[in-house]
Every structure is written in C-alpha cells, then in structure tokens.
Write a protein that holds these residues in place. Structure first.
Motif, PDB file in Angstrom:
ATOM      1  N   ARG A 266     -29.018  82.219  82.600  1.00 46.12           N
ATOM      2  CA  ARG A 266     -28.422  81.856  81.468  1.00 46.12           C
ATOM      3  C   ARG A 266     -29.414  82.023  80.251  1.00 46.12           C
ATOM      4  NH1 ARG A 266     -23.588  78.898  81.148  1.00 46.12           N
ATOM      5  NH2 ARG A 266     -23.055  78.429  78.625  1.00 46.12           N
ATOM      6  N   SER A 267     -30.328  81.479  80.165  1.00 50.36           N
ATOM      7  CA  SER A 267     -31.396  81.374  78.961  1.00 50.36           C
ATOM      8  C   SER A 267     -32.598  80.641  79.352  1.00 50.36           C
ATOM      9  CB  SER A 267     -30.768  80.734  77.584  1.00 50.36           C
ATOM     10  OG  SER A 267     -30.494  79.359  77.767  1.00 50.36           O
ATOM     11  N   TYR A 268     -33.602  80.863  78.457  1.00 51.92           N
ATOM     12  CA  TYR A 268     -34.872  80.175  78.705  1.00 51.92           C
ATOM     13  C   TYR A 268     -34.714  78.755  77.910  1.00 51.92           C
ATOM     14  CZ  TYR A 268     -40.075  79.723  77.921  1.00 51.92           C
ATOM     15  OH  TYR A 268     -41.077  79.224  78.111  1.00 51.92           O
ATOM     16  N   LEU A 269     -35.376  77.693  78.856  1.00 49.86           N
ATOM     17  CA  LEU A 269     -35.351  76.439  78.532  1.00 49.86           C
ATOM     18  C   LEU A 269     -36.886  76.091  77.986  1.00 49.86           C
ATOM     19  CD1 LEU A 269     -33.177  75.222  81.373  1.00 49.86           C
ATOM     20  CD2 LEU A 269     -32.497  75.387  79.077  1.00 49.86           C
ATOM     21  N   LYS A 270     -37.206  76.363  77.022  1.00 50.49           N
ATOM     22  CA  LYS A 270     -38.468  76.269  76.379  1.00 50.49           C
ATOM     23  C   LYS A 270     -38.893  74.708  76.296  1.00 50.49           C
ATOM     24  CE  LYS A 270     -41.731  77.201  72.369  1.00 50.49           C
ATOM     25  NZ  LYS A 270     -42.017  77.833  71.330  1.00 50.49           N
ATOM     26  N   GLY A 271     -38.041  74.105  75.600  1.00 44.76           N
ATOM     27  CA  GLY A 271     -38.095  72.721  75.638  1.00 44.76           C
ATOM     28  C   GLY A 271     -38.517  71.813  76.935  1.00 44.76           C
ATOM     29  N   ILE A 272     -37.537  72.075  77.850  1.00 45.91           N
ATOM     30  CA  ILE A 272     -37.699  71.604  79.122  1.00 45.91           C
ATOM     31  C   ILE A 272     -39.040  72.110  79.944  1.00 45.91           C
ATOM     32  CG2 ILE A 272     -36.837  71.630  81.555  1.00 45.91           C
ATOM     33  CD1 ILE A 272     -34.931  70.007  79.695  1.00 45.91           C
ATOM     34  N   LYS A 273     -39.387  73.197  79.649  1.00 44.25           N
ATOM     35  CA  LYS A 273     -40.597  73.773  80.066  1.00 44.25           C
ATOM     36  C   LYS A 273     -41.690  72.835  79.647  1.00 44.25           C
ATOM     37  CE  LYS A 273     -43.808  77.704  80.984  1.00 44.25           C
ATOM     38  NZ  LYS A 273     -43.637  79.067  80.973  1.00 44.25           N
ATOM     39  N   LEU A 274     -42.019  72.723  78.291  1.00 43.37           N
ATOM     40  CA  LEU A 274     -43.011  72.216  77.725  1.00 43.37           C
ATOM     41  C   LEU A 274     -43.229  70.729  77.908  1.00 43.37           C
ATOM     42  CD1 LEU A 274     -42.475  73.539  73.806  1.00 43.37           C
ATOM     43  CD2 LEU A 274     -44.637  73.972  75.680  1.00 43.37           C
ATOM     44  N   ILE A 275     -42.100  70.125  78.280  1.00 44.43           N
ATOM     45  CA  ILE A 275     -41.887  68.579  78.818  1.00 44.43           C
ATOM     46  C   ILE A 275     -42.521  68.507  80.231  1.00 44.43           C
ATOM     47  CG2 ILE A 275     -40.343  66.949  79.864  1.00 44.43           C
ATOM     48  CD1 ILE A 275     -38.448  67.584  77.444  1.00 44.43           C
ATOM     49  N   ALA A 276     -42.153  69.550  81.298  1.00 49.68           N
ATOM     50  CA  ALA A 276     -42.692  69.447  82.397  1.00 49.68           C
ATOM     51  C   ALA A 276     -44.125  69.667  82.589  1.00 49.68           C
ATOM     52  CB  ALA A 276     -41.992  70.535  83.329  1.00 49.68           C
ATOM     53  N   MET A 277     -44.648  70.623  81.693  1.00 50.42           N
ATOM     54  CA  MET A 277     -46.139  71.121  81.542  1.00 50.42           C
ATOM     55  C   MET A 277     -46.815  69.719  81.297  1.00 50.42           C
ATOM     56  SD  MET A 277     -46.358  74.190  82.606  1.00 50.42           S
ATOM     57  CE  MET A 277     -47.914  74.446  81.892  1.00 50.42           C
ATOM     58  N   LYS A 278     -46.451  68.659  80.665  1.00 51.37           N
ATOM     59  CA  LYS A 278     -46.997  67.607  80.011  1.00 51.37           C
ATOM     60  C   LYS A 278     -47.564  66.853  81.423  1.00 51.37           C
ATOM     61  CE  LYS A 278     -44.219  65.049  77.794  1.00 51.37           C
ATOM     62  NZ  LYS A 278     -43.620  64.217  76.757  1.00 51.37           N
ATOM     63  N   TYR A 279     -46.631  66.816  82.550  1.00 52.72           N
ATOM     64  CA  TYR A 279     -46.915  66.046  83.604  1.00 52.72           C
ATOM     65  C   TYR A 279     -47.634  66.728  84.760  1.00 52.72           C
ATOM     66  CZ  TYR A 279     -43.660  62.993  80.986  1.00 52.72           C
ATOM     67  OH  TYR A 279     -43.164  62.327  80.151  1.00 52.72           O
ATOM     68  N   LEU A 280     -48.179  67.967  84.371  1.00 55.24           N
ATOM     69  CA  LEU A 280     -48.960  68.705  85.525  1.00 55.24           C
ATOM     70  C   LEU A 280     -50.420  68.462  85.278  1.00 55.24           C
ATOM     71  CD1 LEU A 280     -46.917  72.067  85.845  1.00 55.24           C
ATOM     72  CD2 LEU A 280     -47.040  70.118  87.556  1.00 55.24           C
TER      73      LEU A 280
END
Length: 142
Positions: A128-142
C-alpha cells in the motif's frame, strides 16, 4: 487546549485520532479506545478472555467498530509475540502499545515488539504505502 498525558517516555494529547478505513470513510479512534484495547488485549493474550469475547467487550465498552476491535487486539498479540502483523493501527496506539510493553514486560519484549512493527512497515510498504511515522515510532524502542 490539549491536556498532555505522560506515561514513561510516552506523551499524548487528550484528543481523538482520526484514521481512514478501506472504504474512505473516517473513523475516530479515541485515546480511551486505545487504552481499553491494550488492557483487554492483554487479557486475550494471556488467556483470561478468548479473542471473540475480548473484541465484543471492547466494542461494547468503548463503541469502537468491531473490525477495529479485532485489529487492535490482533496487533497487540502480534507485538507481544514478536510477529509481523498485517493490520495497521494508528501512530498513537503504536506508540502507546510499545511504551507500555516496555514498562510492563521489559526492554527485550519491547524491542521484539518494535522489530515486529518494523516488519509490518516493510510489509505495508509492499502492498500500500510507506508508514514513515510508524517506522520512526518503532525505531525509538530499539
């Protein structure tokens, strides 16, 4: 004026989040619905409620659409098990779920949930599309 709610490293405003469903209609998922989805989702994940009863209770208690109730509990279950998921929840819910997984279950489980979220971002980008906001959120927790 927005009231801020702070939970650990998580900050949110006290407003509704608007998301679009596949039919183009707008559905409002409130913060309260997200809080209830997390709470009931944990009960489903740990066997206190079955999936069907959990989704029915979430729909009845909050007014959340039944399909959305299923999706939110499914995503939490996938996050807690570290599996890629194929349904999308909003950014607020993603951040809230990941933050609280860390607070309740520890950093390792939180990181596994964040990795599952990144897998979801890659999956969704293909269909569908790129979920940039979701990716940035996930990266905070790695």
């Amino acid at each position: 004026m927005h009231r801020l709610i702070r939970l650990g490293t998580f900050t949110a405003t006290n407003t509704s989040v608007i998301i679009a469903d596949r039919g183009g209609k707008m559905a409002s998922i409130t913060k309260e619905m997200v809080f209830a989805a997390y709470s009931l989702g944990k009960e489903v994940c740990f066997g206190k409620l079955n999936f069907s009863d959990g989704t029915k209770q979430l729909t009845k208690n909050t007014g959340m659409n039944h399909s959305s109730s299923q999706n939110y509990i499914y995503v939490l279950r996938s996050m807690l098990s570290g599996r890629c998921y194929t349904r999308t929840i909003n950014e607020f819910a993603t951040d809230y779920f990941l933050c609280n997984i860390g607070l309740e279950f520890g950093a390792e489980r939180q990181q596994n949930a964040a990795k599952a979220t990144l897998q979801h971002v890659e999956y969704y980008k293909e269909i569908r599309s790129y979920l940039k906001g979701i990716k940035l959120i996930a990266m905070k927790y790695l």
